[in-house]
Enzyme design. Structure first.
Site, short mmCIF file in Angstrom:
data_model
loop_
_atom_site.label_atom_id
_atom_site.label_comp_id
_atom_site.label_asym_id
_atom_site.label_seq_id
_atom_site.Cartn_x
_atom_site.Cartn_y
_atom_site.Cartn_z
N GLY A 1 0.79 -1.23 0.00
CA GLY A 1 0.00 0.00 0.00
C GLY A 1 0.82 1.27 0.00
O GLY A 1 0.28 2.35 0.18
N ASP B 1 2.63 4.46 -1.46
CA ASP B 1 2.60 5.28 -2.66
C ASP B 1 3.24 6.62 -2.36
O ASP B 1 3.77 6.83 -1.26
CB ASP B 1 1.18 5.40 -3.23
CG ASP B 1 0.23 6.14 -2.30
OD1 ASP B 1 0.61 7.21 -1.80
OD2 ASP B 1 -0.88 5.63 -2.08
N TYR C 1 -3.38 -0.07 7.26
CA TYR C 1 -4.78 -0.18 6.83
C TYR C 1 -5.68 -0.46 8.02
O TYR C 1 -5.44 -1.40 8.78
CB TYR C 1 -4.92 -1.26 5.77
CG TYR C 1 -4.43 -0.87 4.40
CD1 TYR C 1 -3.99 0.43 4.13
CD2 TYR C 1 -4.42 -1.78 3.35
CE1 TYR C 1 -3.56 0.79 2.87
CE2 TYR C 1 -3.99 -1.43 2.08
CZ TYR C 1 -3.55 -0.14 1.84
OH TYR C 1 -3.12 0.21 0.58
N LYS D 1 -1.77 -1.39 -12.61
CA LYS D 1 -1.59 0.03 -12.28
C LYS D 1 -0.33 0.20 -11.46
O LYS D 1 -0.06 -0.59 -10.55
CB LYS D 1 -2.80 0.53 -11.50
CG LYS D 1 -2.81 2.03 -11.29
CD LYS D 1 -4.18 2.50 -10.82
CE LYS D 1 -4.39 2.20 -9.36
NZ LYS D 1 -5.75 2.58 -8.92
N LYS E 1 2.02 2.90 -9.11
CA LYS E 1 2.14 4.15 -8.37
C LYS E 1 3.31 4.95 -8.94
O LYS E 1 4.39 4.38 -9.19
CB LYS E 1 2.37 3.87 -6.90
CG LYS E 1 1.25 3.06 -6.26
CD LYS E 1 -0.04 3.85 -6.18
CE LYS E 1 -1.12 3.08 -5.46
NZ LYS E 1 -2.36 3.87 -5.28
N ASN F 1 -1.44 9.76 -6.83
CA ASN F 1 -1.88 10.03 -5.46
C ASN F 1 -1.71 11.48 -5.04
O ASN F 1 -1.21 11.77 -3.96
CB ASN F 1 -1.18 9.07 -4.48
CG ASN F 1 -1.64 7.63 -4.66
OD1 ASN F 1 -1.04 6.90 -5.45
ND2 ASN F 1 -2.70 7.24 -4.00
N GLU G 1 -4.07 8.73 -12.70
CA GLU G 1 -5.01 8.79 -11.58
C GLU G 1 -4.55 9.80 -10.54
O GLU G 1 -3.36 9.88 -10.22
CB GLU G 1 -5.08 7.39 -10.97
CG GLU G 1 -6.07 7.23 -9.85
CD GLU G 1 -6.28 5.75 -9.51
OE1 GLU G 1 -6.24 4.91 -10.44
OE2 GLU G 1 -6.46 5.44 -8.33
N ASP H 1 -15.61 5.47 -4.39
CA ASP H 1 -15.07 4.71 -3.26
C ASP H 1 -16.25 4.37 -2.34
O ASP H 1 -17.11 5.21 -2.09
CB ASP H 1 -14.03 5.56 -2.52
CG ASP H 1 -13.42 4.84 -1.34
OD1 ASP H 1 -12.26 4.42 -1.44
OD2 ASP H 1 -14.10 4.70 -0.30
N ALA I 1 -10.57 0.52 -5.07
CA ALA I 1 -10.72 -0.53 -4.05
C ALA I 1 -9.35 -0.85 -3.46
O ALA I 1 -8.37 -0.14 -3.71
CB ALA I 1 -11.40 -1.76 -4.62
N GLY I 2 -9.30 -1.91 -2.68
CA GLY I 2 -8.08 -2.21 -1.93
C GLY I 2 -8.33 -1.94 -0.46
O GLY I 2 -9.43 -2.14 0.03
N GLU J 1 -11.02 -2.02 -9.37
CA GLU J 1 -9.67 -2.23 -8.86
C GLU J 1 -9.64 -3.45 -7.94
O GLU J 1 -10.60 -3.72 -7.21
CB GLU J 1 -9.23 -0.99 -8.08
CG GLU J 1 -7.79 -1.06 -7.60
CD GLU J 1 -7.27 0.28 -7.09
OE1 GLU J 1 -8.09 1.15 -6.74
OE2 GLU J 1 -6.03 0.46 -7.04
#
Lengths: 431, 431
Positions: free
Chosen positions: B22, B24, B32, B218, B220, B250, B274, B324, B352-353, B382
């Site tokens: 996760g 980036d 998380y 995808k 980062k 991001n 993105e 989201d 997502a994620g 995603e």
């Protein structure tokens, strides 16, 4: 070396809903509240930094939790070092990557960061022995630019452009400081215009506002058009011909409604229309501004950050920028807002009222006058005559002018007796 | 009559920063987390509504406090009545005038409201014995419109226009439901592209993603341009010619930086770019979109509400809308977002994620396919292969397709053992 030894919070709520003070079309029964923070150090001077987030009741506990979440970020830090670089101090909080997820830079977490940043400014000004407006007004253009986070602003204003604006305002700073000390800064009043008041009370308060020397009054509108027409007629009949009367819809309308409603009130020549729609809606504000021209759009008390203000200026969404002292990320972000307004040539007329917002925001307008826009023409600070008695240095209004504060600090410190009396204990304090 | 008897919250945090999963350019070390809510009733069925706000660690306690602030709004309410009018249920929370001050409709408080609304939807779908996507897909156009708050939307879409869109998608609903049950919904994967991974790991994971049947990967980007060029080259060399590779910055850039950086990566033909800049910056996204055309801009995981999405569509800020499941005011507001996307003809490819976002958002994409856009072409969800094992009904991916869930509910219920193990106790659980 002195360090931050404690960050104390208080959940303070005033039972204002009992009197309908502060009632408007979106906020029928606010309980004016403060999520209050005190920063303590072990310095020999014993000085503390005080500030708050203003809320209108429920949820004040959530703001307190958000301020508490910042505690570990500053506890134990060297206070001299921290206060010597307020740009870095703000970044320490705003750039925490995990907390950032909760915004970014908006809502509960951002307002909490603003309160902590403002408490640091309060402490810094007290240590300097200066009121915040004067303290800021003595900074060099380079120091001022170092306070601002230019991320997401550079398509509208770069640090170099900001420097140019600030350097252009350097001549005359001393004279403008003296002007403020001599004559203060213009205020206008919203006291007459709350929706919950009777026509008789409205008329009486309008007359008193004019007699008290205010240069403008403001009426809440947006709940019922017939009522608004009647109240505007009462207000117009209670003031001299041509006296400015602004109206405030508190976000009640969509685009088409806003244009139709304001046109129905156009005969009363509103000085501006405030918050016609969602504070997030840059494009709708711009469409409304085009639809009601030459009547001006004013907005900002709910604008979440400098990025939205930037776009509103780019899109022509507003003609009057209404910064709020306790909505954005503190003094730092409001300096960005002042610079943006100066760049686009838009006057700043801050939102105030609530709890302590008059006390806080006057410092920003006075700093703007001395060191940023260099202008007072067309500018004024909202004034509402509520709850000032709870502050150590309450706002002083004379002949409709905000008298420049001379007490050191940011004006945001409440009386310890008020903090004690109005601390929320699960039900309203006795009115 | 059954009533809501309890609203229980949990502060759940996974120590993902230990593995750099996760990571980036803006979020170097996320943990998380979920601010988790359980709605209990005294109904004989014993069913509960479960949902959460996803955060990345610090501040998860603030979200929990925000959910707790909503407790008294729903405790004791008749659950049949509440669930029978989900538009009113959402308004009950979103239109509380005092809580509204903390947003409005953005940030911590809005996400908390979304979690409670989503927990109500989870309970409603469980009581109906249907997975949420199917439950929503069986509603009439009128029922769907009644769920949506059109305030601040009517300059882009009216309830009547929404009805037309939904009625136009009525033919073929049954066939599309069967398609989903037979073949699922396309996914793409971000698993290979986290910044913290080595080039070797990146290459291996790219090859695995293609072998696993995903239609897009995808990466980062945004921390260092030379690194990005090297990593894009590694990725391109690891997939078949023409295979879609999206990039995700991001929010790292201002307008000029974004255009320059993306042009430097243009030779690798990114499928989309993105979050090139602030999620609040509608006009900057539009300027970037013009500056990098024909490369597409995708955004939305941090878009605070329907009002910002509306403007992004009006201004041409995005070509791909990334809703989201846990950022806005729940299923209700995401239906508004789906209707806006359909009105403007923009595909929705959800973010997502995180924790449980795949589990939650697949229901919205599947509902969109059946009842709103009626389209699957150019759309995908995603997928990130993390933390699914903590859910009662984890996402199932087969040949790169999200398999349509058939278990009743919204997919947002965690295992009680996971809740217990990862409840935050002031320090990370053992990794």
């Amino acid at each position: 070396m002195a360090v931050i030894t404690n960050v104390v919070t208080h959940d303070i709520r005033f039972p204002t809903s009992l009197s309908l003070d502060g009632s408007d079309a979106m906020n029928p029964d606010p309980d004016y509240s403060a999520a209050y923070v005190v920063i303590e150090t072990d310095a020999a001077d014993g000085l503390e930094g005080h500030s708050f987030v203003f809320t209108i009741g429920r949820g004040n506990d959530v703001e307190v939790a958000a301020i508490n979440a910042l505690r570990d970020h500053i506890l134990g830090l060297d206070i001299d070092e921290l206060l010597s670089d307020m740009g870095a101090a703000s970044a320490l909080l705003n750039h925490d990557s995990q907390l950032r997820w909760l915004g970014p830079e908006k809502g509960v977490m951002h307002m909490a960061i603003g309160a902590v940043v403002n408490a640091l400014w309060d402490l810094r000004a007290k240590r300097a022995g200066e009121p915040l407006w004067l303290h800021l007004s003595k900074l060099t253009p380079e120091e001022i630019v170092s306070i601002v986070d230019f991320r997401y602003l550079t398509d509208a204003i770069t640090p170099d452009e900001a420097l140019q604006i600030l350097r252009a305002a350097e001549p005359g700073r001393e004279e403008r400081i003296q002007n403020l000390l001599d004559s203060g800064y213009p205020g206008y009043t919203t006291t007459p215009g709350w929706l919950g008041y009777s026509d008789e009370k409205l008329a009486r308060l309008c007359k008193e506002a004019v007699a008290d020397g205010f240069g403008q009054i403001k009426l809440k509108v947006g709940a019922d058009l017939d009522d608004d027409i009647r109240r505007m007629r009462v207000a117009r009949a209670s003031v001299p011909a041509g006296f400015p009367i602004a109206i405030d819809a508190n976000q009640r309308w969509d685009v088409a409604d806003a244009i139709e409603w304001v046109q129905a009130l156009a005969e009363f020549e509103p000085a501006w229309v405030e918050e016609p729609t969602s504070p997030d809606d840059i494009l709708a504000h711009a469409a409304i501004a085009r639809g009601i021209a030459p009547i001006r759009v004013a907005t900002g008390e709910h604008v979440q950050n400098r990025i939205v203000f930037k776009q509103m200026l780019q899109a022509g969404s507003l003609s009057v920028m209404q910064i709020d002292a306790a909505r954005v990320g503190g003094v730092n972000e409001n300096i960005a807002n002042l610079l943006l307004a100066a760049k686009f040539g838009v006057p700043v007329c801050p939102h105030a009222g609530g709890v302590g917002l008059c006390e806080a925001v006057q410092h920003l307008s006075m700093f703007d006058y001395v060191a940023v826009s260099g202008e007072m023409e067309g500018r004024m600070i909202e004034f509402v005559d509520h709850l000032h008695e709870h502050f150590i240095t309450p706002t002083v209004i004379r002949d409709g002018q905000y008298i420049a504060p001379t007490t050191p600090g940011a004006g945001t410190e409440m009386l310890s007796t008020s903090i004690e009396e109005f601390t929320w204990r699960g039900q309203p304090a006795s009115a």
